[in-house]
Every structure is written in structure tokens, then in C-alpha cells.
Motif scaffolding. Structure first.
Motif, PDB file in Angstrom:
ATOM      1  N   THR A 111       0.961  -1.266  -0.048  1.00 30.26           N
ATOM      2  CA  THR A 111       0.102   0.181  -0.158  1.00 30.26           C
ATOM      3  C   THR A 111       0.972   1.265  -0.051  1.00 30.26           C
ATOM      4  O   THR A 111       2.256   1.259   0.186  1.00 30.26           O
ATOM      5  CB  THR A 111      -0.958  -0.058   1.110  1.00 30.26           C
ATOM      6  OG1 THR A 111      -0.064   0.347   2.478  1.00 30.26           O
ATOM      7  CG2 THR A 111      -1.715  -1.005   1.323  1.00 30.26           C
ATOM      8  N   ARG A 164      -5.837   1.470  -1.195  1.00 29.19           N
ATOM      9  CA  ARG A 164      -5.932   0.044  -1.366  1.00 29.19           C
ATOM     10  C   ARG A 164      -4.849  -0.968  -1.508  1.00 29.19           C
ATOM     11  O   ARG A 164      -3.718  -0.323  -1.926  1.00 29.19           O
ATOM     12  CB  ARG A 164      -6.836  -0.250  -2.907  1.00 29.19           C
ATOM     13  CG  ARG A 164      -8.121   0.516  -2.828  1.00 29.19           C
ATOM     14  CD  ARG A 164      -8.907  -0.026  -4.405  1.00 29.19           C
ATOM     15  NE  ARG A 164     -10.148   0.565  -4.326  1.00 29.19           N
ATOM     16  CZ  ARG A 164     -11.043  -0.368  -3.817  1.00 29.19           C
ATOM     17  NH1 ARG A 164     -10.994  -1.395  -3.297  1.00 29.19           N
ATOM     18  NH2 ARG A 164     -12.443   0.092  -3.685  1.00 29.19           N
ATOM     19  N   TRP A 216      -4.232  -2.938  -9.096  1.00 35.78           N
ATOM     20  CA  TRP A 216      -5.252  -3.153  -8.096  1.00 35.78           C
ATOM     21  C   TRP A 216      -6.702  -3.071  -8.791  1.00 35.78           C
ATOM     22  O   TRP A 216      -6.586  -2.419  -9.895  1.00 35.78           O
ATOM     23  CB  TRP A 216      -5.069  -1.882  -7.015  1.00 35.78           C
ATOM     24  CG  TRP A 216      -5.086  -0.746  -7.286  1.00 35.78           C
ATOM     25  CD1 TRP A 216      -6.537   0.033  -7.124  1.00 35.78           C
ATOM     26  CD2 TRP A 216      -4.280   0.129  -7.899  1.00 35.78           C
ATOM     27  NE1 TRP A 216      -6.234   1.293  -7.657  1.00 35.78           N
ATOM     28  CE2 TRP A 216      -4.906   1.541  -8.062  1.00 35.78           C
ATOM     29  CE3 TRP A 216      -2.815   0.025  -8.292  1.00 35.78           C
ATOM     30  CZ2 TRP A 216      -4.307   2.587  -8.570  1.00 35.78           C
ATOM     31  CZ3 TRP A 216      -2.527   1.208  -8.856  1.00 35.78           C
ATOM     32  CH2 TRP A 216      -3.040   2.172  -8.864  1.00 35.78           C
TER      33      TRP A 216
END
Length: 75
Positions: free
Chosen positions: A21, A27, A49
Motif C-alpha cells: 500500500t 487500497r 489493483w
């Protein structure tokens, strides 16, 4: 702009497959590539992601801006 103190030839701290992250939050992302780039010093990572809409996202980040995801499941 200098982001970190690691030598330019230092081994990457993260590897493809690591779940990361941004240190500022966000996220969990999966690293897909890591290494040096021509336009800036240090190691960089390409991460992917899924966004809120379920669409795959991808971006490149300097290594110093990332950390291991704390709530990610290990494979």
C-alpha cells in the motif's frame, strides 16, 4: 526531488507478487515489476489493483512511497 537514502544500485526491497500500500494509505496493490528507471533515481515498482468499479488499475511508484500491506492475505 530525492525521495530516499538507498543507494542507486541497492537491491529492491519488494518483489513482484508482494502486496503493498502507499504509506499515505489506499487500497492494497500487487507489485508486478520492480527495478530502476531512466528518468529518476532509485527503485520503482509497477503495481496493479482493482478500483471501486472493479476495473483493473495500474501505476508506477517510487519504492520509498510504499510499504507492505498489513491486512493482506499471504499466498
Amino acid at each position: 526531488m530525492r525521495l530516499g537514502k538507498r543507494p542507486a544500485n541497492a537491491k529492491p526491497a519488494y518483489h513482484p507478487g508482494d502486496v503493498l500500500t502507499l504509506k499515505s494509505g489506499g487500497r492494497p496493490m500487487t507489485a508486478t515489476w520492480t527495478g530502476p528507471v531512466l528518468f529518476a533515481p532509485g527503485n520503482w515498482l509497477i503495481c496493479q489493483w482493482f478500483g471501486n468499479d472493479g476495473e483493473l488499475q495500474q501505476e508506477m511508484f517510487p519504492e520509498e512511497t510504499l510499504e507492505r500491506a498489513h491486512n493482506a492475505l499471504a499466498a
